[in-house]
Design an enzyme around this catalytic site. Structure first.
Site: not given
Ligand code: GLN
Length: 186
Positions: A79, A168, A170
């Protein structure tokens, strides 16, 4: 096997639990001296890419981490970690800029962008995928190879020593992605 987990911000403990479940050791990276220890791989967790970037620079970790990944350290970004590794980021700034992917930040909308689904990962069968204000990959070019798609968007990719997922792994019981990453670290 010992895997470093960037522990400045975000969902790092959940990754550590996965590593323990698979019999690997986890080592938290919080400051420069944590990099002196040897380790076989690095996880950059989810969180907020802008905050993590700022902390990496403030703690003087940015250049060392970037160099190590460039030199081949197996690295898994989830992410926000995906955003940090991308060479191109729509809706965001330039960060470690190491992987041949164009990421669209907050691609599913800012607040309502959290959802779960199941899709194939790397030809290994369907796995649960949880998205939280996630990016997706607009394009995997050059050396980057897509590993998973959801609704026609790329949500996981690999380039040599680098693995990224927009979701994710995890946060679900499934261990497929962490096993895949540990194989990259062997
Ligand atoms: N929206 C977040 C970002 O821009 C990422 C979201 C996440 O890691 N769950 O970094």
């Amino acid at each position: 096997m010992k895997i470093a987990v960037l522990a400045l911000q975000g969902a790092f403990i959940e990754h550590e639990k996965k590593l323990w479940q698979l019999g690997a050791q986890a080592k938290e990276i919080r400051q420069r001296r944590d990099l002196n220890d040897s380790f076989d791989g690095l996880i950059i967790p989810g969180g907020e890419s802008t905050v993590m970037d700022k902390l990496l620079r403030e703690l003087d970790l940015f250049d060392d981490v970037k160099t190590r990944i460039k030199e081949g350290l197996p690295t898994f970004g989830t992410c926000a970690g995906l955003i940090l590794l991308a060479k191109r980021v729509e809706n965001g700034g330039e960060h470690l800029s190491l992987m041949d992917i164009a990421a669209c930040r907050n691609a599913y909308g800012r607040q309502l962008g959290s959802f779960s689904t199941e899709e194939d990962f790397a030809g290994m069968g369907k796995i649960p995928m949880t998205f939280i204000r996630a990016p997706y990959i607009l394009e995997a070019y050059g050396q980057a190879e897509p590993l998973a798609n959801v609704d026609g968007k790329i949500v996981a990719a690999r380039q040599d020593n680098m693995l990224v997922t927009a979701f994710h792994p995890e946060l679900n019981d499934d261990l497929t992605v962490h096993k895949y990453f540990l194989d990259m670290c062997r």
